[in-house]
Design an enzyme around this catalytic site. Structure first.
Site, PDB file in Angstrom:
ATOM      1  N   ARG A 176       0.819  -1.211   0.000  1.00 18.38           N
ATOM      2  CA  ARG A 176       0.000   0.000   0.000  1.00 18.38           C
ATOM      3  C   ARG A 176       0.855   1.265   0.000  1.00 18.38           C
ATOM      4  NH1 ARG A 176      -3.260  -0.253   5.128  1.00 18.38           N
ATOM      5  NH2 ARG A 176      -4.608   1.352   4.194  1.00 18.38           N
ATOM      6  N   GLN A 201       4.854   4.151   7.938  1.00 16.67           N
ATOM      7  CA  GLN A 201       4.579   3.163   8.980  1.00 16.67           C
ATOM      8  C   GLN A 201       5.647   2.076   9.058  1.00 16.67           C
ATOM      9  OE1 GLN A 201       0.449   2.578   7.427  1.00 16.67           O
ATOM     10  NE2 GLN A 201      -0.159   2.818   9.556  1.00 16.67           N
ATOM     11  N   HIS A 209       8.987  -0.977  14.122  1.00 23.07           N
ATOM     12  CA  HIS A 209       8.063  -1.973  13.579  1.00 23.07           C
ATOM     13  C   HIS A 209       8.814  -3.201  13.075  1.00 23.07           C
ATOM     14  CE1 HIS A 209       4.379  -3.345  11.472  1.00 23.07           C
ATOM     15  NE2 HIS A 209       5.241  -3.803  10.582  1.00 23.07           N
ATOM     16  N   HIS A 212      10.535  -5.170  16.018  1.00 23.37           N
ATOM     17  CA  HIS A 212       9.519  -5.820  16.851  1.00 23.37           C
ATOM     18  C   HIS A 212       8.934  -7.046  16.154  1.00 23.37           C
ATOM     19  CE1 HIS A 212       5.441  -6.235  18.686  1.00 23.37           C
ATOM     20  NE2 HIS A 212       6.128  -6.035  19.792  1.00 23.37           N
ATOM     21  N   THR A 238       0.125   3.450  21.731  1.00 25.62           N
ATOM     22  CA  THR A 238       1.553   3.428  22.068  1.00 25.62           C
ATOM     23  C   THR A 238       1.744   3.526  23.572  1.00 25.62           C
ATOM     24  OG1 THR A 238       2.024   4.528  19.963  1.00 25.62           O
ATOM     25  CG2 THR A 238       3.786   4.489  21.594  1.00 25.62           C
ATOM     26  N   GLN A 295       1.122   0.241  25.064  1.00 29.02           N
ATOM     27  CA  GLN A 295       2.263  -0.659  24.850  1.00 29.02           C
ATOM     28  C   GLN A 295       3.389  -0.356  25.834  1.00 29.02           C
ATOM     29  OE1 GLN A 295       2.521   0.325  20.658  1.00 29.02           O
ATOM     30  NE2 GLN A 295       1.964  -1.752  20.073  1.00 29.02           N
TER      31      GLN A 295
END
Length: 299
Positions: free
Chosen positions: A149, A154, A159, A162, A220, A223
């Site tokens: 996409r 992002q 990311h 993790h 966030t 988290q």
């Protein structure tokens, strides 16, 4: 010095680094693995775990971006919405499973890993850990969707680290000390992911919906609270009489602390620092408008 063999002048060592690594792997991830769990899908195949993660990293960093370089972003809402609904249901099922067993089975079950207690509920905790472990591989699709996409913003370092590391950590947990105190992180993380994938599912409906979502930063924060709870939980276990092995203690503390720092850095850059940048941009725009207005008056 005559007649001295130059080879004997060198310091020789029988230390074999590769063999030491093999011995550590054998001690932690083979020798004490429960024979029942060792036969579970993915758990029994260490190479497959590494191959999947390697393919993921190569695709996300090299193959995917090159493939999309000359293409328009794909509209994958037809896939992403049911995908997120499925993960919400899966994580909620995992969370309820962990919570029910840990709450109703007493301190012993939630305090000791499977290698110490062979209780049936301990195996149930290990089974939910396996489902959690499988969900981490399914969640690799998040990043694939970002690439297809063209959601480059992002694709953060946080990311990638993790998503690529947690499946391997869970593999090591199932191979070494499944169940017991090691299930607190899956319990907390599955709850956080129920909230997170609910947000992802709603935001995937389109910009007209996303613009009304104001709680992204609170995910966030949730988290961050999760990692604080994991750190606090592991620190407190010896006071509750838990027989925590040093490797489980330091691995849990190290991983939770590492990700806490990464998420703090992400929160600072994404929300606090970005807010200051926006404020400065608005001030600059206002000063420019005032300057243009004064120039028009003088002319």
């Amino acid at each position: 010095m005559e007649g001295t063999n130059p080879v004997n002048c060198c310091i020789r060592s029988d230390h074999n680094f590769v063999q030491d690594l093999a011995d550590i792997y054998d001690d932690f991830l083979i020798k004490y693995t429960d024979p029942v769990i060792m036969q579970w899908p993915l758990v029994r195949n260490d190479r497959l775990n590494c191959i999947i993660i390697c393919i993921y990293v190569v695709f996300v960093n090299f193959i995917g971006p090159r493939f999309m370089a000359t293409r328009k972003p794909y509209d994958l809402r037809w896939l992403i919405v049911p995908y997120n609904i499925m993960l919400v249901i899966m994580n909620f099922y995992i969370f309820l499973g962990f919570a029910r067993i840990r709450w109703f089975s007493g301190l012993e079950i939630s305090c000791q890993p499977l290698e110490i207690t062979k209780d049936a509920n301990a195996y149930k905790l290990a089974e939910f850990t396996w489902w959690f472990y499988v969900s981490k591989f399914i969640e690799l699709s998040d990043t694939v969707f970002f690439v297809l996409r063209k959601k480059d913003r992002q694709l953060t370092r946080l990311h990638l680290i993790h998503h690529s590391s947690v499946p391997l950590c869970m593999f090591c947990m199932l191979r070494s000390e499944p169940g017991g105190y090691n299930t607190f992180f899956p319990l907390a993380n599955s709850f956080v992911h129920v909230i997170m994938y609910t947000y992802y599912g709603v935001s995937a409906l389109g910009d007209e919906v996303t613009i009304h979502l104001k709680f992204k930063k609170y995910i966030t924060i949730t988290q961050l609270i999760q990692f604080i709870l994991v750190l606090s939980y592991m620190i407190s276990r010896p006071w509750y009489g838990c027989q925590v092995s040093y490797r489980a203690y330091y691995v849990n503390m190290g991983i939770a602390g590492f990700f806490f720092v990464l998420f703090c850095n992400f929160y600072w850059n994404e929300y606090l620092l970005a807010r200051e940048v926006r404020k400065e941009a608005q001030k600059s725009k206002y000063r420019l408008l005032m300057l243009n207005g004064e120039q028009k008056k003088s002319s």
